[in-house]
Design a protein around this motif. Structure first.
Motif, PDB file in Angstrom:
ATOM      1  N   TYR A  37      33.111  35.816  42.082  1.00 36.01           N
ATOM      2  CA  TYR A  37      32.962  37.225  42.459  1.00 36.01           C
ATOM      3  C   TYR A  37      31.502  37.673  42.440  1.00 36.01           C
ATOM      4  O   TYR A  37      31.219  38.862  42.309  1.00 36.01           O
ATOM      5  CB  TYR A  37      33.803  38.111  41.557  1.00 36.01           C
ATOM      6  CG  TYR A  37      35.248  38.228  42.044  1.00 36.01           C
ATOM      7  CD1 TYR A  37      35.563  39.047  43.130  1.00 36.01           C
ATOM      8  CD2 TYR A  37      36.274  37.523  41.434  1.00 36.01           C
ATOM      9  CE1 TYR A  37      36.865  39.149  43.579  1.00 36.01           C
ATOM     10  CE2 TYR A  37      37.584  37.620  41.881  1.00 36.01           C
ATOM     11  CZ  TYR A  37      37.871  38.446  42.955  1.00 36.01           C
ATOM     12  OH  TYR A  37      39.170  38.553  43.408  1.00 36.01           O
ATOM     13  N   ILE A  38      30.574  36.739  42.581  1.00 38.72           N
ATOM     14  CA  ILE A  38      29.188  37.116  42.859  1.00 38.72           C
ATOM     15  C   ILE A  38      29.080  37.322  44.374  1.00 38.72           C
ATOM     16  O   ILE A  38      29.250  36.391  45.158  1.00 38.72           O
ATOM     17  CB  ILE A  38      28.197  36.046  42.374  1.00 38.72           C
ATOM     18  CG1 ILE A  38      28.210  35.967  40.845  1.00 38.72           C
ATOM     19  CG2 ILE A  38      26.788  36.361  42.883  1.00 38.72           C
ATOM     20  CD1 ILE A  38      27.245  34.958  40.262  1.00 38.72           C
ATOM     21  N   ALA A  39      28.822  38.549  44.778  1.00 34.84           N
ATOM     22  CA  ALA A  39      28.849  38.890  46.202  1.00 34.84           C
ATOM     23  C   ALA A  39      27.678  38.261  46.947  1.00 34.84           C
ATOM     24  O   ALA A  39      26.554  38.196  46.438  1.00 34.84           O
ATOM     25  CB  ALA A  39      28.823  40.401  46.375  1.00 34.84           C
ATOM     26  N   THR A  91      29.188  47.073  48.624  1.00 34.67           N
ATOM     27  CA  THR A  91      29.474  45.757  49.190  1.00 34.67           C
ATOM     28  C   THR A  91      30.983  45.549  49.297  1.00 34.67           C
ATOM     29  O   THR A  91      31.733  45.826  48.360  1.00 34.67           O
ATOM     30  CB  THR A  91      28.868  44.649  48.331  1.00 34.67           C
ATOM     31  OG1 THR A  91      27.450  44.823  48.273  1.00 34.67           O
ATOM     32  CG2 THR A  91      29.174  43.272  48.911  1.00 34.67           C
ATOM     33  N   THR A  92      31.419  45.073  50.454  1.00 36.00           N
ATOM     34  CA  THR A  92      32.839  44.767  50.674  1.00 36.00           C
ATOM     35  C   THR A  92      32.954  43.355  51.256  1.00 36.00           C
ATOM     36  O   THR A  92      31.976  42.772  51.732  1.00 36.00           O
ATOM     37  CB  THR A  92      33.496  45.761  51.646  1.00 36.00           C
ATOM     38  OG1 THR A  92      32.932  45.592  52.943  1.00 36.00           O
ATOM     39  CG2 THR A  92      33.286  47.200  51.180  1.00 36.00           C
ATOM     40  N   SER A  93      34.171  42.815  51.202  1.00 32.04           N
ATOM     41  CA  SER A  93      34.405  41.512  51.831  1.00 32.04           C
ATOM     42  C   SER A  93      35.799  41.481  52.432  1.00 32.04           C
ATOM     43  O   SER A  93      36.720  42.144  51.953  1.00 32.04           O
ATOM     44  CB  SER A  93      34.248  40.372  50.824  1.00 32.04           C
ATOM     45  OG  SER A  93      35.359  40.305  49.952  1.00 32.04           O
ATOM     46  N   ALA A  94      35.930  40.676  53.491  1.00 30.52           N
ATOM     47  CA  ALA A  94      37.227  40.379  54.097  1.00 30.52           C
ATOM     48  C   ALA A  94      37.367  38.860  54.131  1.00 30.52           C
ATOM     49  O   ALA A  94      36.449  38.159  54.578  1.00 30.52           O
ATOM     50  CB  ALA A  94      37.319  40.960  55.501  1.00 30.52           C
ATOM     51  N   GLY A 121      37.994  42.841  49.350  1.00 32.59           N
ATOM     52  CA  GLY A 121      37.269  43.008  48.093  1.00 32.59           C
ATOM     53  C   GLY A 121      36.239  44.119  48.174  1.00 32.59           C
ATOM     54  O   GLY A 121      35.675  44.396  49.239  1.00 32.59           O
ATOM     55  N   VAL A 122      35.990  44.763  47.023  1.00 34.61           N
ATOM     56  CA  VAL A 122      35.003  45.835  46.910  1.00 34.61           C
ATOM     57  C   VAL A 122      34.207  45.618  45.627  1.00 34.61           C
ATOM     58  O   VAL A 122      34.794  45.275  44.581  1.00 34.61           O
ATOM     59  CB  VAL A 122      35.678  47.229  46.880  1.00 34.61           C
ATOM     60  CG1 VAL A 122      34.637  48.322  46.679  1.00 34.61           C
ATOM     61  CG2 VAL A 122      36.462  47.474  48.162  1.00 34.61           C
ATOM     62  N   ILE A 134      30.692  43.770  39.284  1.00 35.55           N
ATOM     63  CA  ILE A 134      32.054  44.232  38.996  1.00 35.55           C
ATOM     64  C   ILE A 134      32.763  44.390  40.330  1.00 35.55           C
ATOM     65  O   ILE A 134      32.250  45.057  41.243  1.00 35.55           O
ATOM     66  CB  ILE A 134      32.046  45.560  38.218  1.00 35.55           C
ATOM     67  CG1 ILE A 134      31.355  45.373  36.859  1.00 35.55           C
ATOM     68  CG2 ILE A 134      33.480  46.061  38.015  1.00 35.55           C
ATOM     69  CD1 ILE A 134      31.207  46.662  36.068  1.00 35.55           C
ATOM     70  N   ALA A 135      33.929  43.777  40.449  1.00 38.59           N
ATOM     71  CA  ALA A 135      34.629  43.767  41.737  1.00 38.59           C
ATOM     72  C   ALA A 135      36.115  44.029  41.540  1.00 38.59           C
ATOM     73  O   ALA A 135      36.676  43.785  40.472  1.00 38.59           O
ATOM     74  CB  ALA A 135      34.435  42.422  42.441  1.00 38.59           C
ATOM     75  N   VAL A 136      36.742  44.533  42.611  1.00 35.80           N
ATOM     76  CA  VAL A 136      38.199  44.698  42.685  1.00 35.80           C
ATOM     77  C   VAL A 136      38.645  44.135  44.023  1.00 35.80           C
ATOM     78  O   VAL A 136      38.010  44.384  45.051  1.00 35.80           O
ATOM     79  CB  VAL A 136      38.620  46.177  42.567  1.00 35.80           C
ATOM     80  CG1 VAL A 136      40.130  46.309  42.679  1.00 35.80           C
ATOM     81  CG2 VAL A 136      38.133  46.771  41.257  1.00 35.80           C
TER      82      VAL A 136
END
Length: 288
Positions: A37-39, A91-94, A121-122, A134-136
């Motif tokens: 979870y390191i963006a 920061t977001t991810s798909a 992810g956010v 910190i991510a969710v």
């Protein structure tokens, strides 16, 4: 009748109920890898490729061994595209998981496509300077895999699954710690060999500690804990709640600026109900 045939005929339904929810792709990805979870930077597009071989012979019920002849064998490959985008400073991810492979339990086997999973992810906190993330993330597993209600073994699960996962990662120079709790909920499978199958939510907690031995080589040790997930068939509880502890050793190599390879060994340490398994895995990550 030999032991293998006896186990396959008498204990196969029990074995299926206890093992498939643990060993199929969405569950096997639970808790992820150290530093998972390191963006990545804004605009990063990449692809991860997983190859995992998981085996097990010992089946436990209420902590007691039932048999050492389960003959469980899973060969799993996963294609996972990822994309990172900054939206309004966040920061977001798909991402998506497209798994395929083959599975054998006793004398039965199946091969083809498993259920795919989609992930959003956010990162409320993405601070590389302070080495704090910190991510969710919301995981959604869709019932699109190969499924036949009349088969003993299926790669698809014929139901939806929804997992909410949080993560906190903190680094201290070359040393990193991750804590990743999650909870997964399931819809019902309305036709599981002619019966309705429901499953209680499953709680998971993963913790990772990793260290950079050099700028291109890191080592990580992970612990995974799972509890819950009792199955109900046609309204009858099966008294098979999952409670499992597992450890994983990871060696990570940065082969080039855009290439990373992880080699992994994972083993269940304690199983209340279900299979005790061990797993060898590879993960390759390429950034476009």
């Amino acid at each position: 009748m030999n032991k293998s045939s006896f186990f396959a005929t008498r204990h196969l339904p029990f074995l299926l109920l206890l093992t498939l929810s643990l060993c199929l792709p969405a569950a096997s990805m639970a808790g992820g890898d150290a530093r998972g979870y390191i963006a990545a930077p804004d605009g990063t597009t990449g692809i991860l490729v997983y190859s995992r071989h998981r085996t097990g012979n010992e089946v436990y019920q209420k902590g007691k061994k039932l048999t050492s002849d389960a003959n469980f064998d899973l060969n799993l490959q996963i294609i996972r595209p990822v994309y990172y985008k900054e939206i309004a400073g966040i920061t977001t991810s798909a991402q998506a998981l497209f798994p395929f492979g083959n599975l054998q339990i006793g004398d039965d086997s199946a091969s083809g496509l498993f259920d795919p999973t989609f992930i959003l992810g956010v990162w409320p906190v993405n601070n590389r300077e302070k080495q704090l993330w910190i991510a969710v993330a919301q995981w959604i597993k869709a019932p699109f895999g190969d499924y036949d209600a009349n088969r003993n073994i299926n790669l698809g699960d014929n139901r939806w699954a929804f997992k909410t996962e949080a993560s906190i990662t903190k680094g201290f120079g070359p040393l990193y710690f991750d804590l990743v709790p999650s909870i997964e909920f399931y819809t019902d499978n309305s036709n599981d060999r002619g019966q309705k199958r429901a499953q209680d939510p499953l709680f998971l907690l993963a913790s990772h500690v990793s260290y950079d031995l050099t700028s291109s080589f890191m080592m990580a040790l992970s612990h995974y804990y799972r509890k819950g997930g009792e199955i109900e068939r046609d309204g009858i509880k099966q008294d098979n709640e999952i409670e499992t502890h597992a450890m994983q050793l990871t060696l990570g190599f940065r082969l080039a600026p855009k290439h990373q390879l992880l080699t992994q060994y994972r083993r269940d340490l304690e199983v209340e109900n279900g299979l005790l398994t061990h797993q060898f895995g590879l993960r390759y990550f390429y950034v476009f």
